[in-house]
Design a protein around this motif. Sequence first.
Motif, PDB file in Angstrom:
ATOM      1  N   ASP A  61     -22.050  -6.055   6.556  1.00 16.14           N
ATOM      2  CA  ASP A  61     -22.767  -5.165   5.639  1.00 16.14           C
ATOM      3  C   ASP A  61     -23.515  -5.985   4.585  1.00 16.14           C
ATOM      4  O   ASP A  61     -23.483  -5.677   3.389  1.00 16.14           O
ATOM      5  N   GLY A  62     -24.140  -7.044   5.032  1.00 18.13           N
ATOM      6  CA  GLY A  62     -24.989  -7.836   4.156  1.00 18.13           C
ATOM      7  C   GLY A  62     -24.304  -8.955   3.407  1.00 18.13           C
ATOM      8  O   GLY A  62     -24.960  -9.709   2.687  1.00 18.13           O
ATOM      9  N   LYS A  63     -22.974  -9.059   3.528  1.00 19.00           N
ATOM     10  CA  LYS A  63     -22.249 -10.088   2.759  1.00 19.00           C
ATOM     11  C   LYS A  63     -21.437 -10.978   3.690  1.00 19.00           C
ATOM     12  O   LYS A  63     -20.873 -10.493   4.675  1.00 19.00           O
ATOM     13  N   PRO A  64     -21.335 -12.264   3.354  1.00 21.38           N
ATOM     14  CA  PRO A  64     -20.383 -13.100   4.100  1.00 21.38           C
ATOM     15  C   PRO A  64     -18.960 -12.568   3.889  1.00 21.38           C
ATOM     16  O   PRO A  64     -18.664 -12.002   2.821  1.00 21.38           O
ATOM     17  N   LEU A  65     -18.113 -12.774   4.867  1.00 24.60           N
ATOM     18  CA  LEU A  65     -16.747 -12.231   4.796  1.00 24.60           C
ATOM     19  C   LEU A  65     -15.995 -12.734   3.563  1.00 24.60           C
ATOM     20  O   LEU A  65     -15.261 -11.989   2.919  1.00 24.60           O
ATOM     21  N   ARG A  66     -16.213 -14.012   3.235  1.00 27.15           N
ATOM     22  CA  ARG A  66     -15.472 -14.596   2.117  1.00 27.15           C
ATOM     23  C   ARG A  66     -15.874 -13.980   0.777  1.00 27.15           C
ATOM     24  O   ARG A  66     -15.145 -14.103  -0.209  1.00 27.15           O
ATOM     25  N   ASP A  67     -17.025 -13.306   0.748  1.00 26.09           N
ATOM     26  CA  ASP A  67     -17.458 -12.679  -0.501  1.00 26.09           C
ATOM     27  C   ASP A  67     -17.047 -11.215  -0.590  1.00 26.09           C
ATOM     28  O   ASP A  67     -17.364 -10.539  -1.572  1.00 26.09           O
ATOM     29  N   ARG A  68     -16.383 -10.717   0.424  1.00 26.72           N
ATOM     30  CA  ARG A  68     -15.955  -9.324   0.384  1.00 26.72           C
ATOM     31  C   ARG A  68     -14.576  -9.247  -0.278  1.00 26.72           C
ATOM     32  O   ARG A  68     -13.739 -10.135  -0.101  1.00 26.72           O
ATOM     33  N   VAL A  69     -14.345  -8.196  -1.018  1.00 25.75           N
ATOM     34  CA  VAL A  69     -13.061  -8.075  -1.711  1.00 25.75           C
ATOM     35  C   VAL A  69     -12.031  -7.368  -0.832  1.00 25.75           C
ATOM     36  O   VAL A  69     -10.834  -7.473  -1.052  1.00 25.75           O
ATOM     37  N   ASP A  70     -12.516  -6.651   0.167  1.00 24.94           N
ATOM     38  CA  ASP A  70     -11.624  -5.842   1.006  1.00 24.94           C
ATOM     39  C   ASP A  70     -11.643  -6.375   2.444  1.00 24.94           C
ATOM     40  O   ASP A  70     -11.992  -5.663   3.373  1.00 24.94           O
ATOM     41  N   VAL A  71     -11.249  -7.620   2.585  1.00 21.68           N
ATOM     42  CA  VAL A  71     -11.408  -8.296   3.885  1.00 21.68           C
ATOM     43  C   VAL A  71     -10.647  -7.571   4.999  1.00 21.68           C
ATOM     44  O   VAL A  71     -11.190  -7.319   6.081  1.00 21.68           O
ATOM     45  N   THR A  72      -9.399  -7.234   4.731  1.00 18.29           N
ATOM     46  CA  THR A  72      -8.580  -6.613   5.779  1.00 18.29           C
ATOM     47  C   THR A  72      -9.116  -5.237   6.171  1.00 18.29           C
ATOM     48  O   THR A  72      -8.968  -4.818   7.308  1.00 18.29           O
ATOM     49  N   ARG A  73      -9.717  -4.549   5.221  1.00 20.61           N
ATOM     50  CA  ARG A  73     -10.294  -3.246   5.550  1.00 20.61           C
ATOM     51  C   ARG A  73     -11.692  -3.394   6.141  1.00 20.61           C
ATOM     52  O   ARG A  73     -12.269  -2.438   6.642  1.00 20.61           O
ATOM     53  N   THR A  74     -12.256  -4.596   6.048  1.00 21.98           N
ATOM     54  CA  THR A  74     -13.565  -4.855   6.654  1.00 21.98           C
ATOM     55  C   THR A  74     -13.413  -5.193   8.125  1.00 21.98           C
ATOM     56  O   THR A  74     -14.084  -4.611   8.981  1.00 21.98           O
ATOM     57  N   VAL A  75     -12.542  -6.142   8.430  1.00 25.70           N
ATOM     58  CA  VAL A  75     -12.410  -6.571   9.823  1.00 25.70           C
ATOM     59  C   VAL A  75     -10.942  -6.771  10.202  1.00 25.70           C
ATOM     60  O   VAL A  75     -10.159  -7.307   9.431  1.00 25.70           O
ATOM     61  N   GLY A  76     -10.631  -6.292  11.380  1.00 26.66           N
ATOM     62  CA  GLY A  76      -9.327  -6.561  11.977  1.00 26.66           C
ATOM     63  C   GLY A  76      -9.578  -7.346  13.251  1.00 26.66           C
ATOM     64  O   GLY A  76     -10.383  -6.929  14.082  1.00 26.66           O
ATOM     65  N   ALA A  77      -8.937  -8.487  13.375  1.00 29.34           N
ATOM     66  CA  ALA A  77      -9.210  -9.338  14.538  1.00 29.34           C
ATOM     67  C   ALA A  77      -7.938  -9.566  15.349  1.00 29.34           C
ATOM     68  O   ALA A  77      -6.854  -9.714  14.786  1.00 29.34           O
ATOM     69  N   HIS A  78      -8.124  -9.561  16.637  1.00 31.84           N
ATOM     70  CA  HIS A  78      -7.019  -9.905  17.549  1.00 31.84           C
ATOM     71  C   HIS A  78      -7.572 -10.982  18.479  1.00 31.84           C
ATOM     72  O   HIS A  78      -8.380 -10.698  19.354  1.00 31.84           O
ATOM     73  N   LEU A  79      -7.133 -12.227  18.241  1.00 35.17           N
ATOM     74  CA  LEU A  79      -7.728 -13.355  18.957  1.00 35.17           C
ATOM     75  C   LEU A  79      -6.822 -13.919  20.044  1.00 35.17           C
ATOM     76  O   LEU A  79      -7.301 -14.597  20.948  1.00 35.17           O
ATOM     77  N   ASP A  80      -5.520 -13.640  19.963  1.00 36.84           N
ATOM     78  CA  ASP A  80      -4.615 -14.198  20.967  1.00 36.84           C
ATOM     79  C   ASP A  80      -3.319 -13.404  20.928  1.00 36.84           C
ATOM     80  O   ASP A  80      -2.867 -13.002  19.853  1.00 36.84           O
ATOM     81  N   ALA A  81      -2.735 -13.220  22.122  1.00 38.97           N
ATOM     82  CA  ALA A  81      -1.508 -12.415  22.209  1.00 38.97           C
ATOM     83  C   ALA A  81      -0.277 -13.176  21.755  1.00 38.97           C
ATOM     84  O   ALA A  81       0.806 -12.621  21.695  1.00 38.97           O
ATOM     85  N   LEU A 138      -2.905  -6.149  18.641  1.00 41.65           N
ATOM     86  CA  LEU A 138      -3.782  -5.001  18.379  1.00 41.65           C
ATOM     87  C   LEU A 138      -3.281  -4.229  17.156  1.00 41.65           C
ATOM     88  O   LEU A 138      -4.076  -3.795  16.310  1.00 41.65           O
ATOM     89  N   ALA A 139      -1.938  -4.096  17.060  1.00 39.04           N
ATOM     90  CA  ALA A 139      -1.356  -3.399  15.902  1.00 39.04           C
ATOM     91  C   ALA A 139      -1.770  -4.093  14.612  1.00 39.04           C
ATOM     92  O   ALA A 139      -2.122  -3.439  13.620  1.00 39.04           O
ATOM     93  N   GLY A 140      -1.757  -5.424  14.636  1.00 40.25           N
ATOM     94  CA  GLY A 140      -2.163  -6.179  13.442  1.00 40.25           C
ATOM     95  C   GLY A 140      -3.626  -5.956  13.110  1.00 40.25           C
ATOM     96  O   GLY A 140      -4.006  -5.850  11.944  1.00 40.25           O
ATOM     97  N   ALA A 141      -4.441  -5.856  14.152  1.00 39.64           N
ATOM     98  CA  ALA A 141      -5.880  -5.691  13.919  1.00 39.64           C
ATOM     99  C   ALA A 141      -6.215  -4.333  13.332  1.00 39.64           C
ATOM    100  O   ALA A 141      -7.109  -4.209  12.493  1.00 39.64           O
ATOM    101  N   ILE A 142      -5.509  -3.289  13.760  1.00 33.48           N
ATOM    102  CA  ILE A 142      -5.869  -1.932  13.307  1.00 33.48           C
ATOM    103  C   ILE A 142      -5.072  -1.487  12.082  1.00 33.48           C
ATOM    104  O   ILE A 142      -5.289  -0.390  11.568  1.00 33.48           O
ATOM    105  N   LEU A 143      -4.193  -2.355  11.614  1.00 34.16           N
ATOM    106  CA  LEU A 143      -3.266  -1.990  10.539  1.00 34.16           C
ATOM    107  C   LEU A 143      -3.970  -1.353   9.334  1.00 34.16           C
ATOM    108  O   LEU A 143      -3.557  -0.326   8.834  1.00 34.16           O
TER     109      LEU A 143
END
Lengths: 303, 257
Positions: A61-81, A138-143
């Motif tokens: 949404d126009g900002k680098p992730l590190r500049d967002r205050v709500d990182v966990t509510r911005t992106v949930g990632a699941h990179l490895d089981a 997946l649970a961690g990503a959608i938390l």
Amino acid sequence: MTVQAIGLGKSYGTTRAVDQLSFTLEPGVVTGFLGPNGAGKSTTMRLMLGLDRGDGSTLWDGKPLRDRVDVTRTVGAHLDAKFFHPSRTARNHLRLLATEASIPASRVDEVLRLVGLDSVARKRPSGFSLGMGQRLGLAGAILAEPAVLLLDEPANGLDPQSIQWLRDFLRRYAQRGNVVFVSSHLLSEMSLMAEHLVVIAAGRMVADESLDTFVARSTRNDVLVRCSDPVALAVALAAEGITAVPEGADGLSVASSDTDRIGDIAFRAGIGLRELARRTASLEDAFLELTSGDQQFRTGGAS
Amino acid sequence: MIASLRYEWVRISTVRSTKIFLVLALVLSAGLAYLIASPQHASFDDQGSPVGPETVNWFGAFGFPLTLVAVLASVVASQAIGQEYRFGLIRLTLTAFPRRLRTLSAKLIVVVLAGLAFALVSFLGSEIGVSLRGHPVPPEGVAAPDSSYLVRGAVFVVLWGLSAFAIAGVTRQTAVGIAVPIISGLIVENLLLFVLTNRADWLVKILPWSTAARWMSPDDSSDPLGRAVAWPALGVFGVWVLVFLVAQVVTFQRRDA
């Protein structure tokens, strides 16, 4: 929220793993991320999250992730089981991930129920199967119910029922106005799940378009014609500007999707038709055609 | 920062080994203090008969267990960063907390607090040990460590833990973070001490872990090292730890997660 990846690039020594990748992820649709083994899919996802150092940037949404205050509510990632501590219970693993957004414990329990891990919530995940690990990831990503879900091969190790559940869940999640970006090498699954595709090979962009457009681009979209005189029909079709190549003893592969027109041409030429069938390429056909020659770890072929 | 600290607190408190090592520190300190606080005669005459009253090694009862507890603290400190890499959790951590310096600072603060907790537990264990020996307070005429000695001990544990934390961070290996201070302090530097003493004394004085071990120099002027040695020794070790930490910050910031 939209996610813009701009000029992503990454080199390992002299190997260019990801080269100038730019794409935009839109809300409301599941975007599939396709590419052969070693194409750079996981590296791209890590670059997007700022986990790997490389070229380019990703704007959330126009900002680098590190500049967002709500990182966990911005992106949930699941990179490895297998990204969990083997002696920390499944519930505590999620409690840990919940701290950034101060998510209550009740939500942790809710998500564990949702992914079907409530019965093993207080068990240590060292004994989890690959499928259970995927569910925990997946649970961690959608938390935190993030606006963007970034999932790297989430269907690996899941049984057919779980894959169907995942597919339905992700489609519903996207329909709620969220961005869902899923990498997979399971093309059959991707064809049922994704509406938009980002396809890469050898770190470079191959396609960034809707699934339908991607499949339609394949040269394997043709019409099979079996008839009494294929040579004469090929000449008649060529006179109308339609290319046809022989297929089998009495068949032609016609580079067109217009069966009515082909039938009319055959009728006017006095050629009896035995079969007239439109053939649509599958996602797999289109994918293999567009990425052929770019597979890093190619098998030796059937012996 | 608060969220990062909360994350680190949940991380450290939900791993079984943290609790196990804290209990081990208590039991080890109490047991060692009990053994060391056994009343003994300090001197003997020519026939081997004890001379003078029995004494208790109060410094040893508090100091020696703490030296071993520093190793336990270094395990927890190494795990704070090493296990994140071993189990891939660093990617989850840095996804939730993308500001790397802040994340590392939170880990560092928790490692310092954990070091202090281990030092306190060790003191408590030592107190239990000497109490079981019947000496809850130093016997009359026995030299006992003062508050400065205990503070030095706590600083020693914290610095030892931080050195392990930094080395584990640079190498991304928990085991290396634990092993390097022990192997270097007990073996490598002792060999160097043997070789360099009287040849390059200045070098002997700046070896990291063996210099750190001088924190135990008692506040007793009869000791050849004396009070003046302990704090400067910890200062030298502190500079080394700072160098290790700077290396860790640089590598943590620049490398892929």
